[in-house]
Scaffold this motif. Sequence first.
Motif, mmCIF file in Angstrom:
data_model
loop_
_atom_site.group_PDB
_atom_site.id
_atom_site.type_symbol
_atom_site.label_atom_id
_atom_site.label_comp_id
_atom_site.label_asym_id
_atom_site.label_seq_id
_atom_site.Cartn_x
_atom_site.Cartn_y
_atom_site.Cartn_z
ATOM 1 N N GLY A 149 0.800 -1.216 0.000
ATOM 2 C CA GLY A 149 0.000 0.000 0.000
ATOM 3 C C GLY A 149 0.830 1.261 0.000
ATOM 4 N N HIS A 150 0.162 2.373 0.269
ATOM 5 C CA HIS A 150 0.812 3.670 0.165
ATOM 6 C C HIS A 150 1.756 3.970 1.322
ATOM 7 C CE1 HIS A 150 -2.498 4.188 -2.737
ATOM 8 N NE2 HIS A 150 -1.617 4.930 -3.365
ATOM 9 N N SER A 151 1.527 3.395 2.484
ATOM 10 C CA SER A 151 2.504 3.593 3.558
ATOM 11 C C SER A 151 3.818 2.905 3.204
ATOM 12 C CB SER A 151 1.962 3.086 4.893
ATOM 13 O OG SER A 151 1.696 1.707 4.859
ATOM 14 N N ALA A 152 3.731 1.738 2.558
ATOM 15 C CA ALA A 152 4.945 1.077 2.069
ATOM 16 C C ALA A 152 5.640 1.958 1.039
ATOM 17 C CB ALA A 152 4.594 -0.278 1.459
ATOM 18 N N ASP A 166 -1.131 13.793 -5.624
ATOM 19 C CA ASP A 166 0.006 13.325 -4.834
ATOM 20 C C ASP A 166 -0.004 11.819 -4.672
ATOM 21 O OD1 ASP A 166 1.018 15.847 -4.536
ATOM 22 O OD2 ASP A 166 0.033 16.220 -2.614
ATOM 23 N N ARG A 167 -1.215 11.238 -4.666
ATOM 24 C CA ARG A 167 -1.325 9.785 -4.565
ATOM 25 C C ARG A 167 -0.801 9.122 -5.834
ATOM 26 N NH1 ARG A 167 -7.200 7.843 -3.212
ATOM 27 N NH2 ARG A 167 -7.565 8.320 -5.405
ATOM 28 N N ALA A 168 -1.177 9.652 -6.978
ATOM 29 C CA ALA A 168 -0.717 9.091 -8.244
ATOM 30 C C ALA A 168 0.792 9.231 -8.402
ATOM 31 C CB ALA A 168 -1.437 9.774 -9.400
ATOM 32 N N LYS A 169 1.330 10.386 -7.984
ATOM 33 C CA LYS A 169 2.771 10.600 -8.090
ATOM 34 C C LYS A 169 3.541 9.594 -7.239
ATOM 35 C CE LYS A 169 2.405 15.595 -8.896
ATOM 36 N NZ LYS A 169 2.629 16.939 -8.292
ATOM 37 N N LEU A 170 2.987 9.240 -6.096
ATOM 38 C CA LEU A 170 3.649 8.291 -5.205
ATOM 39 C C LEU A 170 3.848 6.948 -5.901
ATOM 40 C CD1 LEU A 170 4.574 8.283 -2.153
ATOM 41 C CD2 LEU A 170 2.426 7.123 -1.680
ATOM 42 N N GLY A 171 2.777 6.442 -6.514
ATOM 43 C CA GLY A 171 2.887 5.167 -7.214
ATOM 44 C C GLY A 171 3.843 5.223 -8.380
ATOM 45 N N SER A 172 3.796 6.316 -9.134
ATOM 46 C CA SER A 172 4.691 6.461 -10.288
ATOM 47 C C SER A 172 6.153 6.488 -9.856
ATOM 48 C CB SER A 172 4.348 7.742 -11.048
ATOM 49 O OG SER A 172 3.038 7.700 -11.560
ATOM 50 N N ARG A 173 6.419 7.154 -8.761
ATOM 51 C CA ARG A 173 7.790 7.255 -8.272
ATOM 52 C C ARG A 173 8.333 5.890 -7.859
ATOM 53 N NH1 ARG A 173 12.692 8.716 -8.731
ATOM 54 N NH2 ARG A 173 13.789 9.325 -6.818
ATOM 55 N N VAL A 174 7.525 5.109 -7.179
ATOM 56 C CA VAL A 174 7.962 3.764 -6.779
ATOM 57 C C VAL A 174 8.212 2.904 -8.008
ATOM 58 C CG1 VAL A 174 7.295 1.647 -5.586
ATOM 59 C CG2 VAL A 174 6.845 3.854 -4.535
ATOM 60 N N ASP A 175 7.315 2.973 -8.984
ATOM 61 C CA ASP A 175 7.505 2.218 -10.230
ATOM 62 C C ASP A 175 8.852 2.554 -10.868
ATOM 63 O OD1 ASP A 175 5.031 1.083 -9.909
ATOM 64 O OD2 ASP A 175 4.009 2.415 -11.321
ATOM 65 N N THR A 213 -4.810 3.232 2.471
ATOM 66 C CA THR A 213 -4.166 4.123 3.421
ATOM 67 C C THR A 213 -3.104 3.410 4.229
ATOM 68 O OG1 THR A 213 -5.687 3.656 5.220
ATOM 69 C CG2 THR A 213 -6.304 5.392 3.696
ATOM 70 N N ASP A 214 -3.421 2.206 4.683
ATOM 71 C CA ASP A 214 -2.539 1.482 5.590
ATOM 72 C C ASP A 214 -2.164 2.333 6.796
ATOM 73 O OD1 ASP A 214 -0.625 -0.457 3.165
ATOM 74 O OD2 ASP A 214 -2.663 -0.632 3.886
ATOM 75 N N LEU A 215 -3.043 3.276 7.170
ATOM 76 C CA LEU A 215 -2.799 4.095 8.345
ATOM 77 C C LEU A 215 -4.066 4.116 9.178
ATOM 78 C CD1 LEU A 215 -0.774 7.007 6.814
ATOM 79 C CD2 LEU A 215 0.046 5.287 8.372
ATOM 80 N N ALA A 216 -3.961 4.865 10.282
ATOM 81 C CA ALA A 216 -5.081 4.834 11.161
ATOM 82 C C ALA A 216 -5.211 6.072 11.972
ATOM 83 C CB ALA A 216 -4.925 3.632 12.077
ATOM 84 N N SER A 217 -6.103 5.910 13.040
ATOM 85 C CA SER A 217 -6.353 7.015 13.955
ATOM 86 C C SER A 217 -7.023 8.173 13.270
ATOM 87 C CB SER A 217 -5.065 7.479 14.593
ATOM 88 O OG SER A 217 -5.301 8.305 15.672
ATOM 89 N N GLY A 218 -7.784 7.870 12.146
ATOM 90 C CA GLY A 218 -8.524 8.910 11.496
ATOM 91 C C GLY A 218 -7.734 9.754 10.558
ATOM 92 N N GLY A 219 -6.393 9.563 10.496
ATOM 93 C CA GLY A 219 -5.628 10.342 9.562
ATOM 94 C C GLY A 219 -4.680 9.431 8.834
#
Length: 439
Positions: free
Chosen positions: A221-224, A265-274, A429-435
């Motif tokens: 996921g995105h936290s990774a 910003d979400r799309a850029k994250l995946g592209s950068r990892v690729d 998200t792979d995150l929690a606590s509402g944020g």
Amino acid sequence: MTLLDLTPRVATSDRLATLPVLIIGAGPIGLAAAANLAERGIEFVLLEAGDEVASSIRLWGHTRLFSPWRHVIDPASRRLLAAAGWTAPADEGSAPTGRELVDDYLAPLAALPEIGSRIRFGTRVVAVTREGMDRTRTAGREKTPFLLRVQTSYGQIEELTGRAVIDASGTYTSPNPLASTGLDPIGAADVDGLVLHALPDVLGADRATFAGRHTTVVGAGHSAANTLIALAELAEQEPGTRVTWLIRNPSAIRVSSSPDDELADRAKLGSRVDQLVRTGQITLVDSFEISRLQPNGDGVRLVGRRRGDDAFLDADLVVNATGFRPDLGMLREVRLELDDIVEAPRRLAPLIDPNVHSCGTVSPHGFAELRHPEPGFFLAGMKSYGRAPTFLLATGYEQVRSITAWLDDDMPAATEVQLTLPATGVCSTDLASGGSCCS
């Protein structure tokens, strides 16, 4: 809308009507619940295990969210803050970091007298039940106060009573295990200290931990993705730093890299990892199912199966970015109705199934979808999503707006649930606590 959706708040006894609503967790959703209750003049107490608001978000405060400011400020909270002279962030189209979310929004919100005076810090809820009743007793249950057993930071045990409970405690402190079975890997205790929580501050406070070492990040996921990008940057600066990405599926489908994703910003994250994988700066190991952890010198060996064969992978450190699950232990005496698969409220689960929905395709929902057989008890925020990683803060804000309207017998407001979310892309998200980095 069904007839059941219009059922008003349960009748209360004289005593129950005098008690406050008890909110668990002073993160974004818990504070939004407090703001909505304050606007309606409903008494509440907000219980926070940490010593300050948003204690979980502060742990990953270096990470930037996906959603811009305009999607991460609760409307009721904005009204209360504006009335007190607060100025919203100048560029509401930009996405804040977790630290900015806390400093510029959540901390000022918690400092308002109508909210701050009702927060109890250092108060961890260890059990929720009904006063004088376990979960098997039915007669008079809906008119009996909730009882919360709490432990203070000084180790004292206390009990509090309330008319209703909103559990917005999140899931960040309850990570999924590394093993593909959903259980802790055999031998996990033998490598304690070498397996780290999601979203470490690789380029900041935790830099010395990772510099010059080989780190394997587990999770799709995105936290990774955030951690992988930070480690790749560290590797350019610190000789000997190596990065491996381990996933159990053939591909990391949860990391969006679509150019059509409304959350850029979400799309850029995946592209950068690729790109980092293609250039060899990150070594991708797919289809690896972990079953066991073993000490390996000063490091750790991950043991499991890969494409039907025995396999192992050695690393100095492992970052567990496999997502989160709700901690339901404190709710043992509460009558819950949870989906068998997602572990979300049964009426909500089909609306958030990650096999079908992304963040932006989740339908608006409120008290009706969040109800349980326990009248007056609600899971809200990330915890309400169970194991589904598709939560956005805006969704949680609408949840607690509807819940508080229901508590106030305002059925038109409670049932008219509306929500506009950023669309397209896959959200994890792979995150929690509402944020989260997705919120």
